[in-house]
Design an enzyme around this catalytic site. Structure first.
Site, PDB file in Angstrom:
ATOM      1  N   GLU A  46      35.878  58.572 -11.498  1.00 11.71           N
ATOM      2  CA  GLU A  46      34.588  59.089 -10.858  1.00 11.71           C
ATOM      3  C   GLU A  46      33.419  57.981 -11.172  1.00 11.71           C
ATOM      4  O   GLU A  46      32.579  58.097 -12.116  1.00 11.71           O
ATOM      5  CB  GLU A  46      34.143  60.372 -11.370  1.00 11.71           C
ATOM      6  CG  GLU A  46      35.109  61.399 -10.862  1.00 11.71           C
ATOM      7  CD  GLU A  46      34.363  62.963 -11.138  1.00 11.71           C
ATOM      8  OE1 GLU A  46      32.934  62.976 -11.534  1.00 11.71           O
ATOM      9  OE2 GLU A  46      34.822  63.690 -10.420  1.00 11.71           O
TER      10      GLU A  46
ATOM     11  N   GLU B   1      41.609  66.185  -9.523  1.00 15.23           N
ATOM     12  CA  GLU B   1      40.805  67.272 -10.230  1.00 15.23           C
ATOM     13  C   GLU B   1      40.545  68.153  -9.155  1.00 15.23           C
ATOM     14  O   GLU B   1      40.229  67.694  -7.937  1.00 15.23           O
ATOM     15  CB  GLU B   1      39.887  66.672 -10.899  1.00 15.23           C
ATOM     16  CG  GLU B   1      39.792  66.040 -12.252  1.00 15.23           C
ATOM     17  CD  GLU B   1      38.430  65.885 -12.810  1.00 15.23           C
ATOM     18  OE1 GLU B   1      37.600  66.441 -12.593  1.00 15.23           O
ATOM     19  OE2 GLU B   1      38.259  64.806 -13.307  1.00 15.23           O
TER      20      GLU B   1
HETATM   21  C1  NOJ Z   1      34.567  65.796 -13.172  1.00 12.77           C
HETATM   22  C2  NOJ Z   1      34.845  64.892 -14.403  1.00 12.77           C
HETATM   23  O1  NOJ Z   1      36.002  63.965 -13.969  1.00 12.77           O
HETATM   24  C3  NOJ Z   1      35.448  65.894 -15.477  1.00 12.77           C
HETATM   25  O2  NOJ Z   1      35.191  65.262 -16.628  1.00 12.77           O
HETATM   26  C4  NOJ Z   1      34.361  67.194 -15.605  1.00 12.77           C
HETATM   27  O3  NOJ Z   1      34.609  67.888 -16.629  1.00 12.77           O
HETATM   28  C5  NOJ Z   1      34.716  67.821 -14.346  1.00 12.77           C
HETATM   29  N1  NOJ Z   1      34.525  67.187 -12.955  1.00 12.77           N
HETATM   30  C6  NOJ Z   1      33.862  69.109 -14.094  1.00 12.77           C
HETATM   31  O4  NOJ Z   1      32.762  68.960 -14.017  1.00 12.77           O
END
Ligand code: NOJ
Length: 488
Positions: free
Chosen positions: A206, A394
């Site tokens: 990200e 994710e």
């Molecule tokens: C994106 C991130 O990569 C992760 O670290 C985070 O905890 C989750 N989304 C939820 O916000």
């Protein structure tokens, strides 16, 4: 009126409804019906689809001072009072560093075939570069051996935001091009050491979340370094350059490596599924991802992006753009929601629709409930950029989980979310859109960055005081989905 009369009336009206007489005894009919219902509901996924869970080093490991780990910018930042809700830190987190065996057993019971985790750069290079810390490397060897012993394929992210503090101090972190070079050295080294255990690599997680939110004009994540628009554009460039250099370094050091990324591509979704709105969404998704996905997937910044930045545009060479767009084996996308658009008669060709106040949301203020994101983002990735292999690296849900007195967590909101998101992901795979696997965020409740431990994303509840793990109802649901390779 007598009972008989009423019964006759009922039968009469039933026959006018053309109810077919039962050909089978009731019990058999019911059994046949439920089999048919099951078949009808068999929204299955392709054979070999990878079902996994995801975590990240700083969010779960703890043991921040153990076995020679150097400090990261998140250690520093979380210890500055007021940075994180309730001043929570990742010092202990889920104590995964010591409890990974127990957690792998829970994964095995769940039935996952993949596990996405990240390596803490400063466990390997405590100073960011130079001196190697063998004990740090050994931890990831133990972890991946244990995963393999349980038939779980490791999917490794090399950078999930915990930059060694030494590089922040030396080069102003990602503002410095040297950090990109240091990242490639680290990536190549780790790939060389662990390639016998790890075949699937993701360079960076990200970009916007640690670049724009960490070095932007109004930063709130570590290292919270306020930048001008020009500095930010250069910092973003350094980050994608780091990605490209790392792709090359991994390939140079690991023969069988499959290399990808884990990016939160901004989604665009046509609210109405007609050709004109779909065409609008295609334009929109390219515009929404100009600093990161466009150069990585197209090999150049868009004219529109450079024009908008004018004198603030990043400095780059043609050679760098080639490196940045080094071919990938797969594209990993973190998908939670999407921006919704409609076609419009304006310069852009679309209009971004704001979420009305009553739009359904989970407990994170950004997490708008939008199952269609799991269909539209992969579909547009394929149609716009011809991506040939994708993973949902994710997806998940922040909920307000409570444990009942008898020790259960009935997270029906999370189950509801997952069921509907899976339905849309199944729609994608059924249409041949190349989504090869899915990693649920997250295996465990964990340190949710500036929200600390106040938001729970896990399908396993963690009591942080005792470190006791309790699978939630969503764990049972996911287990059934995995067992069936389809909707349960
Ligand atoms: C994106 C991130 O990569 C992760 O670290 C985070 O905890 C989750 N989304 C939820 O916000």
């Amino acid at each position: 009126m007598g009972t008989k009369m009423r019964r006759r009336d009922f039968l009469k009206s039933a026959s006018t409804l053309a109810v077919a007489p039962l050909a089978l005894p009731v019990s058999e009919a019911l059994a046949a019906q439920s089999t048919a219902a099951l078949q009808h509901a068999a929204l299955t996924f392709p054979k070999g689809f990878v079902w996994g869970t995801a975590t990240a080093s700083y969010q779960v490991e703890g043991a921040v001072k153990e076995d020679g780990r150097g400090p990261s910018i998140w250690d520093t930042f979380s210890h500055i009072p007021g940075s994180v809700d309730r001043n929570d830190t990742g010092d202990i987190a889920d104590d995964f560093y010591h409890r990974y065996k127990e957690d792998i057993q829970l994964m095995q019971r769940l039935g996952v075939t993949g596990f996405r985790f990240s390596i803490a750069w400063s466990r390997i290079f405590p100073d960011g570069t130079g001196r190697v810390n063998q004990k740090g490397l050994d931890f990831y060897k133990r972890l991946t051996d244990e995963l393999r012993a349980h038939d779980i394929e490791p999917f490794c992210t090399l950078f999930h935001w915990d930059l060694p503090q030494a590089l922040q101090d030396k080069y102003e972190g990602w503002r410095g091009r040297e950090t990109a070079k240091a990242f490639a050295e680290y990536a190549g080294f780790v790939a060389g050491q662990l390639h016998d255990r790890i075949h699937n690599w993701m360079t960076i997680n990200e970009f916007p979340s640690y670049i724009n939110s960490g070095y932007g004009e109004k930063p709130h994540n570590a290292p919270k370094m306020q930048s001008t628009r020009k500095q930010l554009a250069q910092t973003s460039h350094n980050a994608i350059l780091a990605h490209g250099l790392a792709v090359q370094a991994i390939r140079a050091n690991a023969k069988n490596a499959r290399v990808g990324i884990a990016q939160n591509t901004n989604g665009a979704m046509p609210v109405v599924e007609t050709p004109e709105h779909i065409a609008a969404a295609k334009k929109a998704i390219r515009h929404f991802n100009e600093p990161y996905d466009v150069p990585i997937l197209e090999g150049k910044y868009s004219d529109r992006y450079l024009k908008q930045l004018g004198g603030d545009a990043p400095q780059f060479t043609a050679e760098e753009m080639k490196i940045i767009s080094s071919p990938l084996d797969f594209y990993g996308v973190n998908i939670y929601s999407t921006i919704e658009v409609v076609a419009a008669d304006n310069e852009d060709g679309y209009l971004v629709l704001q979420h009305p106040k009553s739009y359904p949301k989970l407990v994170a203020d950004w997490l708008y409930y939008n199952p269609q994101s799991l269909y539209w983002i992969p579909r547009l990735m394929q149609e716009v950029w011809n991506v040939k292999e994708m993973y949902v690296t994710e997806n998940g849900c922040a909920a307000e989980d409570h444990m009942t007195e008898d020790g259960h967590v009935y997270d029906t909101d999370r189950v509801n979310l997952l069921r509907n998101y899976f339905t849309q992901m199944q729609r994608a795979t059924a249409e041949g859109i190349p989504v090869r696997g899915y990693f649920l965020w997250s295996l465990l409740d964990n340190f949710e960055w500036t929200r600390g431990y106040t938001q729970r994303f896990g399908i396993i509840y963690v009591d942080y005081a005792s470190q006791k793990r309790t699978p939630k109802l969503s764990y049972d649901f996911y287990q059934a989905v995995i067992a069936r390779n389809g909707l349960a």
